[in-house]
Write a protein that holds these residues in place. Structure first.
Motif, PDB file in Angstrom:
ATOM      1  N   LYS A  11      -3.870 -86.337  16.606  1.00  6.90           N
ATOM      2  CA  LYS A  11      -4.736 -86.948  15.596  1.00  6.90           C
ATOM      3  C   LYS A  11      -4.270 -86.494  14.213  1.00  6.90           C
ATOM      4  CE  LYS A  11      -9.098 -87.497  16.241  1.00  6.90           C
ATOM      5  NZ  LYS A  11     -10.546 -87.249  16.443  1.00  6.90           N
ATOM      6  N   ILE A  12      -3.906 -87.466  13.368  1.00  4.07           N
ATOM      7  CA  ILE A  12      -3.337 -87.145  12.050  1.00  4.07           C
ATOM      8  C   ILE A  12      -4.092 -87.921  10.976  1.00  4.07           C
ATOM      9  CG2 ILE A  12      -1.267 -87.231  10.605  1.00  4.07           C
ATOM     10  CD1 ILE A  12       0.391 -86.926  13.154  1.00  4.07           C
ATOM     11  N   LEU A  13      -4.441 -87.216   9.908  1.00  2.00           N
ATOM     12  CA  LEU A  13      -5.133 -87.833   8.778  1.00  2.00           C
ATOM     13  C   LEU A  13      -4.138 -88.069   7.643  1.00  2.00           C
ATOM     14  CD1 LEU A  13      -7.773 -88.703   7.351  1.00  2.00           C
ATOM     15  CD2 LEU A  13      -8.007 -86.330   6.571  1.00  2.00           C
ATOM     16  N   VAL A  14      -4.043 -89.305   7.194  1.00  2.00           N
ATOM     17  CA  VAL A  14      -3.238 -89.659   6.023  1.00  2.00           C
ATOM     18  C   VAL A  14      -4.201 -89.805   4.848  1.00  2.00           C
ATOM     19  CG1 VAL A  14      -1.725 -91.372   4.968  1.00  2.00           C
ATOM     20  CG2 VAL A  14      -1.438 -90.771   7.386  1.00  2.00           C
ATOM     21  N   LEU A  15      -4.062 -88.923   3.859  1.00  5.17           N
ATOM     22  CA  LEU A  15      -4.985 -88.895   2.727  1.00  5.17           C
ATOM     23  C   LEU A  15      -4.318 -89.537   1.511  1.00  5.17           C
ATOM     24  CD1 LEU A  15      -7.755 -87.846   1.675  1.00  5.17           C
ATOM     25  CD2 LEU A  15      -6.540 -85.792   0.908  1.00  5.17           C
ATOM     26  N   GLY A  16      -4.844 -90.675   1.087  1.00  8.90           N
ATOM     27  CA  GLY A  16      -4.290 -91.393  -0.063  1.00  8.90           C
ATOM     28  C   GLY A  16      -3.218 -92.367   0.385  1.00  8.90           C
ATOM     29  N   LEU A  17      -3.279 -93.552  -0.165  1.00 11.33           N
ATOM     30  CA  LEU A  17      -2.310 -94.567   0.242  1.00 11.33           C
ATOM     31  C   LEU A  17      -1.143 -94.627  -0.738  1.00 11.33           C
ATOM     32  CD1 LEU A  17      -4.449 -97.392   1.853  1.00 11.33           C
ATOM     33  CD2 LEU A  17      -2.607 -96.072   2.891  1.00 11.33           C
ATOM     34  N   GLY A  32       3.565 -92.633  17.902  1.00 11.38           N
ATOM     35  CA  GLY A  32       2.568 -92.364  18.932  1.00 11.38           C
ATOM     36  C   GLY A  32       1.376 -91.555  18.494  1.00 11.38           C
ATOM     37  N   ALA A  33       1.227 -91.326  17.193  1.00 13.20           N
ATOM     38  CA  ALA A  33       0.086 -90.554  16.698  1.00 13.20           C
ATOM     39  C   ALA A  33      -1.176 -91.413  16.657  1.00 13.20           C
ATOM     40  CB  ALA A  33       0.388 -90.005  15.313  1.00 13.20           C
ATOM     41  N   ILE A  34      -2.314 -90.740  16.669  1.00 13.63           N
ATOM     42  CA  ILE A  34      -3.609 -91.407  16.480  1.00 13.63           C
ATOM     43  C   ILE A  34      -3.961 -91.204  15.006  1.00 13.63           C
ATOM     44  CG2 ILE A  34      -6.018 -91.496  17.204  1.00 13.63           C
ATOM     45  CD1 ILE A  34      -5.025 -90.025  19.809  1.00 13.63           C
ATOM     46  N   VAL A  35      -3.762 -92.233  14.194  1.00 14.78           N
ATOM     47  CA  VAL A  35      -3.788 -92.108  12.736  1.00 14.78           C
ATOM     48  C   VAL A  35      -5.120 -92.561  12.161  1.00 14.78           C
ATOM     49  CG1 VAL A  35      -2.721 -92.856  10.569  1.00 14.78           C
ATOM     50  CG2 VAL A  35      -1.292 -92.381  12.578  1.00 14.78           C
ATOM     51  N   THR A  36      -5.644 -91.766  11.245  1.00 16.76           N
ATOM     52  CA  THR A  36      -6.776 -92.166  10.408  1.00 16.76           C
ATOM     53  C   THR A  36      -6.312 -92.119   8.958  1.00 16.76           C
ATOM     54  OG1 THR A  36      -8.410 -91.249  11.940  1.00 16.76           O
ATOM     55  CG2 THR A  36      -9.130 -91.621   9.663  1.00 16.76           C
ATOM     56  N   VAL A  37      -6.576 -93.182   8.222  1.00 12.03           N
ATOM     57  CA  VAL A  37      -6.219 -93.252   6.801  1.00 12.03           C
ATOM     58  C   VAL A  37      -7.495 -93.144   5.975  1.00 12.03           C
ATOM     59  CG1 VAL A  37      -5.287 -94.694   4.960  1.00 12.03           C
ATOM     60  CG2 VAL A  37      -4.150 -94.625   7.181  1.00 12.03           C
ATOM     61  N   GLU A  67     -17.003 -84.553   6.004  1.00 11.98           N
ATOM     62  CA  GLU A  67     -17.306 -84.458   7.437  1.00 11.98           C
ATOM     63  C   GLU A  67     -16.224 -85.104   8.300  1.00 11.98           C
ATOM     64  OE1 GLU A  67     -19.869 -87.828   5.651  1.00 11.98           O
ATOM     65  OE2 GLU A  67     -19.209 -85.786   5.124  1.00 11.98           O
ATOM     66  N   LEU A  68     -15.382 -85.905   7.667  1.00  8.31           N
ATOM     67  CA  LEU A  68     -14.263 -86.497   8.400  1.00  8.31           C
ATOM     68  C   LEU A  68     -13.380 -85.404   9.001  1.00  8.31           C
ATOM     69  CD1 LEU A  68     -12.597 -89.026   9.174  1.00  8.31           C
ATOM     70  CD2 LEU A  68     -11.536 -88.924   6.919  1.00  8.31           C
ATOM     71  N   LEU A  69     -13.302 -84.280   8.310  1.00  9.92           N
ATOM     72  CA  LEU A  69     -12.447 -83.185   8.764  1.00  9.92           C
ATOM     73  C   LEU A  69     -13.049 -82.401   9.931  1.00  9.92           C
ATOM     74  CD1 LEU A  69     -11.142 -81.974   5.308  1.00  9.92           C
ATOM     75  CD2 LEU A  69      -9.763 -82.949   7.147  1.00  9.92           C
ATOM     76  N   ASP A  70     -14.246 -82.783  10.353  1.00 13.84           N
ATOM     77  CA  ASP A  70     -14.812 -82.172  11.548  1.00 13.84           C
ATOM     78  C   ASP A  70     -14.110 -82.673  12.806  1.00 13.84           C
ATOM     79  OD1 ASP A  70     -16.579 -80.729  10.020  1.00 13.84           O
ATOM     80  OD2 ASP A  70     -18.194 -82.209  10.198  1.00 13.84           O
ATOM     81  N   GLU A  71     -13.382 -83.786  12.654  1.00 12.77           N
ATOM     82  CA  GLU A  71     -12.565 -84.258  13.772  1.00 12.77           C
ATOM     83  C   GLU A  71     -11.393 -83.296  13.962  1.00 12.77           C
ATOM     84  OE1 GLU A  71     -11.557 -88.410  13.885  1.00 12.77           O
ATOM     85  OE2 GLU A  71     -13.191 -88.927  12.517  1.00 12.77           O
ATOM     86  N   ASP A  72     -10.843 -83.309  15.130  1.00 11.04           N
ATOM     87  CA  ASP A  72      -9.813 -82.324  15.493  1.00 11.04           C
ATOM     88  C   ASP A  72      -8.426 -82.813  15.067  1.00 11.04           C
ATOM     89  OD1 ASP A  72      -8.710 -80.048  16.553  1.00 11.04           O
ATOM     90  OD2 ASP A  72      -8.577 -80.858  18.589  1.00 11.04           O
ATOM     91  N   PHE A  73      -8.170 -82.801  13.748  1.00 11.69           N
ATOM     92  CA  PHE A  73      -6.867 -83.262  13.257  1.00 11.69           C
ATOM     93  C   PHE A  73      -5.816 -82.163  13.413  1.00 11.69           C
ATOM     94  CE2 PHE A  73      -9.607 -86.153  10.707  1.00 11.69           C
ATOM     95  CZ  PHE A  73      -9.058 -87.351  11.132  1.00 11.69           C
ATOM     96  N   ALA A  74      -4.635 -82.555  13.848  1.00 15.55           N
ATOM     97  CA  ALA A  74      -3.523 -81.620  13.998  1.00 15.55           C
ATOM     98  C   ALA A  74      -2.717 -81.498  12.714  1.00 15.55           C
ATOM     99  CB  ALA A  74      -2.611 -82.074  15.135  1.00 15.55           C
ATOM    100  N   LEU A  75      -2.883 -82.493  11.799  1.00 11.43           N
ATOM    101  CA  LEU A  75      -2.033 -82.543  10.608  1.00 11.43           C
ATOM    102  C   LEU A  75      -2.686 -83.439   9.562  1.00 11.43           C
ATOM    103  CD1 LEU A  75       0.825 -82.081   9.215  1.00 11.43           C
ATOM    104  CD2 LEU A  75       1.549 -84.170  10.396  1.00 11.43           C
ATOM    105  N   MET A  76      -2.512 -83.076   8.289  1.00 12.56           N
ATOM    106  CA  MET A  76      -2.841 -83.969   7.179  1.00 12.56           C
ATOM    107  C   MET A  76      -1.550 -84.289   6.437  1.00 12.56           C
ATOM    108  SD  MET A  76      -5.085 -83.276   3.682  1.00 12.56           S
ATOM    109  CE  MET A  76      -6.723 -83.510   4.384  1.00 12.56           C
TER     110      MET A  76
END
Length: 452
Positions: A11-17, A32-37, A67-76
């Protein structure tokens, strides 16, 4: 590109487009990552976010909910312009989530060796020079990074026979972990972006990140004109290759008007296709990279002689009635304008200057203004710029905007003169960015040519 598996099902969070965030989101999804933008711009006004959403990528727009960061992200993976003081970034770091910029992703997937360029001034010109020389020498070079092409996009399409030539900002370099170029260049270091970094030492530390993973098999090209970079020579594992316009060094240097690399004469400085001592420095850095890459001296000479510069960065534009026009809209500070003026005979220059008023005076620019034929002054900072012109004893004319200034400068010029747009100020009082300002100048010159 390299087939890597480390992001699969992560699970990876992309912050800012912007370009880099959009590229990172698509690449990570491909890997193959599970991406949230997460982007601050509202979805209805956010074409990039809409496009990613249509591709099945999770997108949260309009705010940055902690609260988005309460998810189990492996990387930002964050946009380089977002500071580390940003609440989302700070919370991620508190939680132990690695925070990268997308250039790290580019390194991980690139099959091509990397030449990485950073510095305070001259990095775009040097990056472009290097790419052109490598291409001319039969080594396909691909521009990427801060120059406008997301590194993580370009890196997907290069092979081991290519070279990835990357311009890197201090912001990007703060977000690397394993990134390692085969050749790195630091053009120079001046106080810059202190609003982001806080102090000069932090800014320098960010730039120095470029070499942190390099070994003795790699090369770092440093500006020996600066005492700071001289001090670094024994603080890196990389093999140091210096360049200098002031002394003969074991690298690239200027001697009696000729550019050398380790004793080999490459070309007269007067033949470089763009003017100014700063461009001699840029050319020396380029020569060092080219020779380290095995490029023949004759090819380097020919390429640099025909180098036309980079758009908005001391760009030769045209001649009208033997009056030459240069577009240096990228000169958004005093140092950049000082460097631009160093390449000309002031007595034949009409300088267009002024722009956003940041409250600074231009006293340190006064010695460089002395002897100018005329100045055309505009923008919020006009009163301060007029004061500098008066201190330098230079006649001046006021203008409303760039088109008006360009026409007035042309009318003031005689055969053999140069009209130089080098504002020494940011553009935001009148234009969205320096590119728009420069484009108005270019369009006005084209109109003048059609009329004359």
């Amino acid at each position: 590109m390299k087939e890597i598996t480390q992001f699969q099902n992560q699970k990876i969070l992309v912050l800012g487009l912007a370009k880099s965030g959009e590229s990172a989101a698509r690449l990570l999804t491909k890997l193959g990552a599970i991406v949230t933008v997460n982007d601050g711009k509202a979805l209805e006004e956010n074409q990039a976010a809409q496009s990613l959403l249509e591709e099945g990528i999770k997108v949260i727009c309009g705010s940055h909910p902690l609260e988005l960061l309460d998810e189990d992200f492996a990387l930002m993976v964050k946009n380089p312009g977002i500071p580390y003081t940003n609440p989302m970034v700070a919370r991620a770091m508190e939680k132990g989530i690695p925070v990268w910029t997308e250039v790290e992703l580019a390194y991980l997937i690139s099959e091509a060796p990397i030449v990485a360029i950073t510095g305070s001034n001259g990095k775009t010109t040097t990056t472009t020079m290097i790419a052109e020389v490598l291409n001319a020498g039969g080594k396909p070079a691909h521009l990427s990074g801060n120059i406008g092409f997301p590194a993580s996009s370009v890196a997907q399409n290069v092979t081991a026979e290519d070279t990835l030539v990357m311009e890197l900002s201090s912001f990007q370099l703060m977000g690397i972990e394993a990134f390692k170029p085969q050749i790195a260049v630091i053009t120079n270091l001046m106080a810059s972006h202190l609003d982001y970094h806080g102090d000069f030492e932090s800014y320098v530390a960010a730039k120095w990140q470029i070499q942190k993973n390099m070994t003795a098999d790699d090369f770092i090209v440093l500006n020996a004109n600066q005492e700071l970079t001289k001090l670094w020579a024994d603080q890196t594992q990389a093999t140091v290759v210096p360049f200098s316009t002031k002394e003969q060094v074991d690298g690239a240097y200027l001697l009696d008007g000729v550019l050398y690399f380790k004793g080999e004469a490459i070309m007269p400085a007067a033949e470089i296709g763009v003017p100014g001592l700063h461009n001699v420095e840029n050319a020396l850095a380029t020569i060092a990279v080219a020779k380290l890459s095995g490029i023949d001296g004759a090819i380097i000479r020919e390429t640099l002689a025909y180098f036309g510069g980079v758009k908005h960065r001391l760009q030769y534009v045209d001649q009208i009635n033997a009056i030459t026009f240069y577009n240096d809209s990228k000169s958004t500070n005093i140092l950049a304008t000082q460097k631009a003026l160093s390449g000309f005979d002031n007595g034949q220059v009409i300088l267009i200057a002024g722009g956003l008023d940041r409250g600074n005076d231009f006293d340190e620019l006064v010695p460089d203004l002395k002897g100018l034929k005329h100045m055309v002054i505009l923008g919020e900072s006009a009163p301060r710029m007029i004061k500098a012109a008066e201190m330098a004893g230079v006649p001046y004319t006021r203008a409303e905007e760039i088109s008006d200034a360009t026409r007035k400068a042309f009318n003031l010029a005689d055969s053999g003169d140069t009209v130089l747009l080098s504002p020494a100020n940011a553009s935001w009082d009148m234009y969205a960015n320096f590119e728009v300002r420069g484009d108005v100048f270019l369009n006005t010159v084209a109109q003048l040519k059609a009329e004359n």
